[in-house]
Write a protein that holds these residues in place. Structure first.
Motif, PDB file in Angstrom:
ATOM      1  N   ILE A  83      10.456  18.793  61.583  1.00 38.70           N
ATOM      2  CA  ILE A  83       9.845  17.927  60.573  1.00 38.70           C
ATOM      3  C   ILE A  83      10.902  17.396  59.617  1.00 38.70           C
ATOM      4  O   ILE A  83      10.914  16.206  59.278  1.00 38.70           O
ATOM      5  CB  ILE A  83       8.750  18.694  59.805  1.00 38.70           C
ATOM      6  N   MET A  84      11.801  18.272  59.184  1.00 35.78           N
ATOM      7  CA  MET A  84      12.866  17.853  58.272  1.00 35.78           C
ATOM      8  C   MET A  84      13.756  16.786  58.889  1.00 35.78           C
ATOM      9  O   MET A  84      14.287  15.915  58.178  1.00 35.78           O
ATOM     10  CB  MET A  84      13.724  19.061  57.890  1.00 35.78           C
ATOM     11  N   ARG A  85      13.937  16.833  60.200  1.00 33.48           N
ATOM     12  CA  ARG A  85      14.792  15.861  60.875  1.00 33.48           C
ATOM     13  C   ARG A  85      14.086  14.523  61.111  1.00 33.48           C
ATOM     14  O   ARG A  85      14.747  13.530  61.443  1.00 33.48           O
ATOM     15  CB  ARG A  85      15.269  16.422  62.223  1.00 33.48           C
ATOM     16  N   ALA A  86      12.764  14.501  60.942  1.00 36.88           N
ATOM     17  CA  ALA A  86      12.010  13.281  61.246  1.00 36.88           C
ATOM     18  C   ALA A  86      11.480  12.565  60.005  1.00 36.88           C
ATOM     19  O   ALA A  86      11.284  11.341  60.035  1.00 36.88           O
ATOM     20  CB  ALA A  86      10.830  13.622  62.173  1.00 36.88           C
ATOM     21  N   TYR A  87      11.250  13.312  58.903  1.00 38.32           N
ATOM     22  CA  TYR A  87      10.588  12.727  57.737  1.00 38.32           C
ATOM     23  C   TYR A  87      11.382  13.009  56.467  1.00 38.32           C
ATOM     24  O   TYR A  87      12.037  14.050  56.355  1.00 38.32           O
ATOM     25  CB  TYR A  87       9.180  13.314  57.569  1.00 38.32           C
ATOM     26  N   PRO A  88      11.279  12.116  55.480  1.00 40.85           N
ATOM     27  CA  PRO A  88      11.947  12.353  54.184  1.00 40.85           C
ATOM     28  C   PRO A  88      11.059  13.190  53.270  1.00 40.85           C
ATOM     29  O   PRO A  88       9.849  13.323  53.483  1.00 40.85           O
ATOM     30  CB  PRO A  88      12.109  10.939  53.629  1.00 40.85           C
ATOM     31  N   TRP A  89      11.656  13.753  52.242  1.00 43.68           N
ATOM     32  CA  TRP A  89      10.893  14.437  51.203  1.00 43.68           C
ATOM     33  C   TRP A  89      10.208  13.423  50.302  1.00 43.68           C
ATOM     34  O   TRP A  89      10.765  12.364  49.988  1.00 43.68           O
ATOM     35  CB  TRP A  89      11.782  15.308  50.341  1.00 43.68           C
ATOM     36  N   GLN A  90       9.022  13.777  49.849  1.00 45.44           N
ATOM     37  CA  GLN A  90       8.359  13.113  48.734  1.00 45.44           C
ATOM     38  C   GLN A  90       8.042  14.197  47.707  1.00 45.44           C
ATOM     39  O   GLN A  90       7.648  15.299  48.076  1.00 45.44           O
ATOM     40  CB  GLN A  90       7.050  12.455  49.164  1.00 45.44           C
ATOM     41  N   VAL A  91       8.226  13.898  46.445  1.00 46.55           N
ATOM     42  CA  VAL A  91       7.863  14.836  45.383  1.00 46.55           C
ATOM     43  C   VAL A  91       6.598  14.304  44.721  1.00 46.55           C
ATOM     44  O   VAL A  91       6.611  13.252  44.081  1.00 46.55           O
ATOM     45  CB  VAL A  91       9.005  15.002  44.364  1.00 46.55           C
ATOM     46  N   LEU A  92       5.482  15.018  44.915  1.00 42.43           N
ATOM     47  CA  LEU A  92       4.167  14.561  44.486  1.00 42.43           C
ATOM     48  C   LEU A  92       3.643  15.469  43.378  1.00 42.43           C
ATOM     49  O   LEU A  92       3.884  16.675  43.377  1.00 42.43           O
ATOM     50  CB  LEU A  92       3.192  14.571  45.668  1.00 42.43           C
ATOM     51  N   GLN A  93       2.888  14.863  42.466  1.00 36.02           N
ATOM     52  CA  GLN A  93       2.348  15.602  41.329  1.00 36.02           C
ATOM     53  C   GLN A  93       0.835  15.807  41.473  1.00 36.02           C
ATOM     54  O   GLN A  93       0.119  14.916  41.910  1.00 36.02           O
ATOM     55  CB  GLN A  93       2.633  14.840  40.021  1.00 36.02           C
ATOM     56  N   ARG A  94       0.393  17.018  41.106  1.00 35.79           N
ATOM     57  CA  ARG A  94      -1.030  17.365  41.054  1.00 35.79           C
ATOM     58  C   ARG A  94      -1.754  16.972  42.350  1.00 35.79           C
ATOM     59  O   ARG A  94      -2.712  16.211  42.340  1.00 35.79           O
ATOM     60  CB  ARG A  94      -1.699  16.725  39.844  1.00 35.79           C
ATOM     61  N   VAL A  95      -1.281  17.495  43.440  1.00 38.93           N
ATOM     62  CA  VAL A  95      -1.873  17.211  44.753  1.00 38.93           C
ATOM     63  C   VAL A  95      -3.212  17.938  44.864  1.00 38.93           C
ATOM     64  O   VAL A  95      -3.278  19.153  44.629  1.00 38.93           O
ATOM     65  CB  VAL A  95      -0.927  17.676  45.879  1.00 38.93           C
TER      66      VAL A  95
END
Length: 220
Positions: A83-95
């Motif tokens: 997954i780490m090799r295929a997608y970027p990180w997103q930092v989301l608030q109050r999911v």
């Protein structure tokens, strides 16, 4: 170093180090339980008489059980890396999240988080904890009656993946610069149905990226 600045999560050096430490602990735990089993057997055979054998049956069996359980941690860890090799990180608030049943998921699961659909951000899709392994930390903070101090620890979530297929979540450690408590979430709605994928705006490129992670949905 902003984790969202990288094209894929694996390009973020603290992420690679965090995953390496995660895998190291898996390996250490597996061989640690094997060593404990050998150590107990050695003590029984070398230092004690056979009459003490009944005292060692349960500890020896428990070591075997724990070693087998430890093996179950390896497939999710390897999937994390994909997954780490295929997608970027997103930092989301109050999911949005919950431990009760989700209306879009008919099968029993162990909690869920909702993430925006990449094709239609106004639409939220649920990813679930498909297994109970290593969910205790998350469940304690997701519980409705959790103390505010615990709830605050999951107000900011790191997410890599596609909620139409699969995802990886984490929380930021060391001042929000390093991913901690890595855990894979799965899509349990009937995403194998081609009509559902079309409703979610899935493209052929999205499906190909999902297949690189090991998800094989139907064509849209």
């Amino acid at each position: 170093m902003n984790p969202a600045d990288h094209s894929v999560a694996w390009d973020h050096p603290p992420t690679r180090r965090s995953w390496t430490a995660h895998m190291f602990m898996n390996v250490l735990g597996f061989f640690g339980w094997i060593a404990a089993w050998i150590g107990l057997l050695y003590v029984l055979v070398v230092f004690l008489s056979p009459g003490f054998g009944f005292l060692f049956v349960l500890p020896l069996c428990y070591c075997v059980y724990r070693a087998v359980v430890q093996l179950r941690y390896f497939p999710p860890a390897l999937r994390m890396r994909r997954i780490m090799r295929a997608y970027p990180w997103q930092v989301l608030q109050r999911v949005p999240h919950g431990l009760t049943s989700h209306p879009d998921v008919s099968e029993k699961h162990h909690g869920w988080f909702e993430f925006p659909n990449p094709a239609r951000p106004e639409q939220r899709l649920a990813l679930v904890f498909a297994r109970h392994l290593r969910t205790e930390w998350w469940h304690r903070r997701m519980a409705p009656r959790a103390k505010p101090k615990l709830k605050a620890q999951i107000e900011s979530i790191w997410f890599a993946g596609d909620p139409r297929f699969i995802g990886l979540i984490a929380v930021g450690g060391r001042g929000g610069t390093v991913p901690r408590r890595l855990h894979v979430l799965e899509q349990w709605a009937d995403s194998r149905n081609g009509q559902r994928l079309s409703d979610w705006g899935v493209t052929a490129e999205d499906i190909e990226r999902g297949r690189r992670v090991g998800v094989y949905p139907a064509s849209p």
